[in-house]
Motif scaffolding. Structure first.
Motif, mmCIF file in Angstrom:
data_model
loop_
_atom_site.group_PDB
_atom_site.id
_atom_site.type_symbol
_atom_site.label_atom_id
_atom_site.label_comp_id
_atom_site.label_asym_id
_atom_site.label_seq_id
_atom_site.Cartn_x
_atom_site.Cartn_y
_atom_site.Cartn_z
ATOM 1 N N MET A 1 76.820 48.422 26.865
ATOM 2 C CA MET A 1 76.238 49.013 25.669
ATOM 3 C C MET A 1 74.789 49.340 25.953
ATOM 4 O O MET A 1 73.942 48.472 26.111
ATOM 5 C CB MET A 1 76.330 48.022 24.511
ATOM 6 C CG MET A 1 76.196 48.653 23.174
ATOM 7 S SD MET A 1 76.711 47.495 21.902
ATOM 8 C CE MET A 1 75.173 46.654 21.658
ATOM 9 N N THR A 150 90.274 45.563 24.072
ATOM 10 C CA THR A 150 89.639 46.881 24.114
ATOM 11 C C THR A 150 90.350 47.836 23.165
ATOM 12 O O THR A 150 91.571 48.015 23.238
ATOM 13 C CB THR A 150 89.662 47.452 25.544
ATOM 14 O OG1 THR A 150 88.957 46.563 26.407
ATOM 15 C CG2 THR A 150 89.010 48.829 25.577
ATOM 16 N N SER A 180 83.614 41.744 23.094
ATOM 17 C CA SER A 180 82.690 42.752 23.608
ATOM 18 C C SER A 180 81.966 43.486 22.487
ATOM 19 O O SER A 180 82.582 43.996 21.553
ATOM 20 C CB SER A 180 83.471 43.766 24.457
ATOM 21 O OG SER A 180 82.661 44.870 24.784
ATOM 22 N N THR A 182 80.689 46.302 22.917
ATOM 23 C CA THR A 182 81.101 47.700 23.042
ATOM 24 C C THR A 182 82.202 48.023 22.047
ATOM 25 O O THR A 182 82.205 49.103 21.429
ATOM 26 C CB THR A 182 81.590 47.989 24.474
ATOM 27 O OG1 THR A 182 80.520 47.752 25.389
ATOM 28 C CG2 THR A 182 82.063 49.427 24.616
ATOM 29 N N GLU A 185 80.706 48.477 18.615
ATOM 30 C CA GLU A 185 80.123 49.811 18.447
ATOM 31 C C GLU A 185 81.196 50.870 18.230
ATOM 32 O O GLU A 185 81.045 51.767 17.386
ATOM 33 C CB GLU A 185 79.274 50.156 19.669
ATOM 34 C CG GLU A 185 78.555 51.489 19.541
ATOM 35 C CD GLU A 185 77.586 51.752 20.671
ATOM 36 O OE1 GLU A 185 76.758 52.688 20.535
ATOM 37 O OE2 GLU A 185 77.627 51.027 21.687
ATOM 38 N N THR A 186 82.292 50.774 18.973
ATOM 39 C CA THR A 186 83.379 51.742 18.830
ATOM 40 C C THR A 186 83.935 51.720 17.408
ATOM 41 O O THR A 186 84.194 52.775 16.804
ATOM 42 C CB THR A 186 84.500 51.439 19.838
ATOM 43 O OG1 THR A 186 83.971 51.507 21.166
ATOM 44 C CG2 THR A 186 85.639 52.432 19.709
#
Length: 336
Positions: A1, A150, A180, A182, A185-186
């Motif tokens: 990130m 993920t 995560s 990340t 954020e997604t």
């Protein structure tokens, strides 16, 4: 990130700015090494209200030259428990310490089987760590079990397209212990329509307990062109086992327009973890960078529900096939 690489690089570079004491690989040396690593790098002494020097005096008296490794591990693990932090772990070949009372002293407030059976009759979609589908009265529902799973842009496009006709959306992150940032954020990018300040991060600049940088802003951008975004009302469900990256997600979502938080205060865990090693080879992991919400407040102690929306799961309701927390969310969305 990309938004948080700079502080982490500065943190990792910090080790070269201090002289590193050498400790013997014996009970006393390993104990002193552990205490000193936390003393110089742990970031939440103030939030925890812990006098680390007093902790040293207390646990140092339990160290003896003839201790076994197992006995030393117990003393060291007990010392780390004084920090009341689920991100603090001591790992050996025979055990890993973990502070559990941040969640074990609270109601669970979640039963996945109850959702699957009573609300979906086991007829739901499942993709990339999510289960999703329609609840009664045209309300969409997504349960995301772990931010370690993920979630791809295509997965979110498919889920949000499928739920696009719903009048509101429930995002359930109960029992989500993190993962995560990340993936945080997604997810968040689907609920904002412009670059949005979502929080700050502050890193250690020296060995003192108050040696911190100025907070560094973290900004998220909305999902790219062609991606499906959600602009209708949202309710986020949380319990005490909502921790770490899931706690961060809760802190961001709570401050977005049109979002209501329902359930129990999250478990916290807002520190970015950092790892080191003792002379005997044991690993120690702990919170070293403090993450703040968009209003500059620490969320290490957890994120509270929206005022008036704190709810526990009633055991009698559960026996009758009702999730009290989910029912509160449905009530809120149906009243909009």
């Amino acid at each position: 990130m990309r938004h948080i690489f700079l502080p982490l690089i500065l943190l990792l570079g910090l080790a070269s700015c201090h002289s590193i004491d050498e400790y013997a690989d014996n009970p006393r040396g390993n104990f002193e090494a552990l205490w000193s690593i936390l003393d110089e790098h742990y970031c939440f002494f103030a939030e925890k209200g812990v006098d680390w020097n007093e902790v040293h005096r207390t646990y140092s008296a339990r160290i003896g030259d003839e201790m076994t490794r197992e006995e030393l591990f117990i003393v060291c693990a007990d010392m780390l428990d004084e920090l009341r932090d689920g991100h603090v772990n001591l790992s050996s070949s025979f055990n890993t310490s973990y502070y559990r009372k941040w969640w074990s002293d609270y109601p669970q407030n979640f039963n996945k089987r109850l959702i699957e059976e009573s609300y979906f009759n086991f007829n739901y979609r499942q993709s990339s760590g999510m289960i999703y589908g329609f609840l009664p009265d045209n309300i969409g529902y997504i349960y995301y079990e772990s931010f370690s799973a993920t979630v791809g842009e295509g997965n979110l496009d498919n889920a949000l397209y499928f739920l696009a006709s719903a009048n509101g959306l429930i995002i359930d992150i109960r029992d989500n212990s993190g993962g995560s940032l990340t993936n945080v954020e997604t997810f968040v990018s689907r609920f904002i329509d412009k670059p949005t300040l979502v929080g700050y991060i502050s890193h250690k600049t020296g060995p003192g307990h108050s040696d911190f940088s100025e907070p560094y802003p973290i900004t998220y951008n909305p999902a790219g062109d062609g991606r499906i975004r959600w602009a209708k009302p949202i309710v986020v469900l949380t319990n005490r086992s909502t921790f770490s990256a899931a706690n961060n997600f809760a802190s961001i979502m709570k401050l977005l327009p049109g979002v209501t938080m329902v359930g129990a205060t999250t478990g916290g865990g807002s520190g970015m973890p950092y790892s080191s090693e003792l002379p005997c080879g044991w690993g120690v992991r702990f919170s070293a960078c403090s993450m703040l919400d968009a209003q500059g407040r620490s969320t290490e102690a957890g994120v509270d529900p929206t005022p008036g929306c704190a709810v526990d799961l009633d055991p009698m309701d559960a026996l009758n096939g009702k999730d009290t927390i989910l029912e509160k969310a449905l009530q809120i969305l149906l009243s909009n």
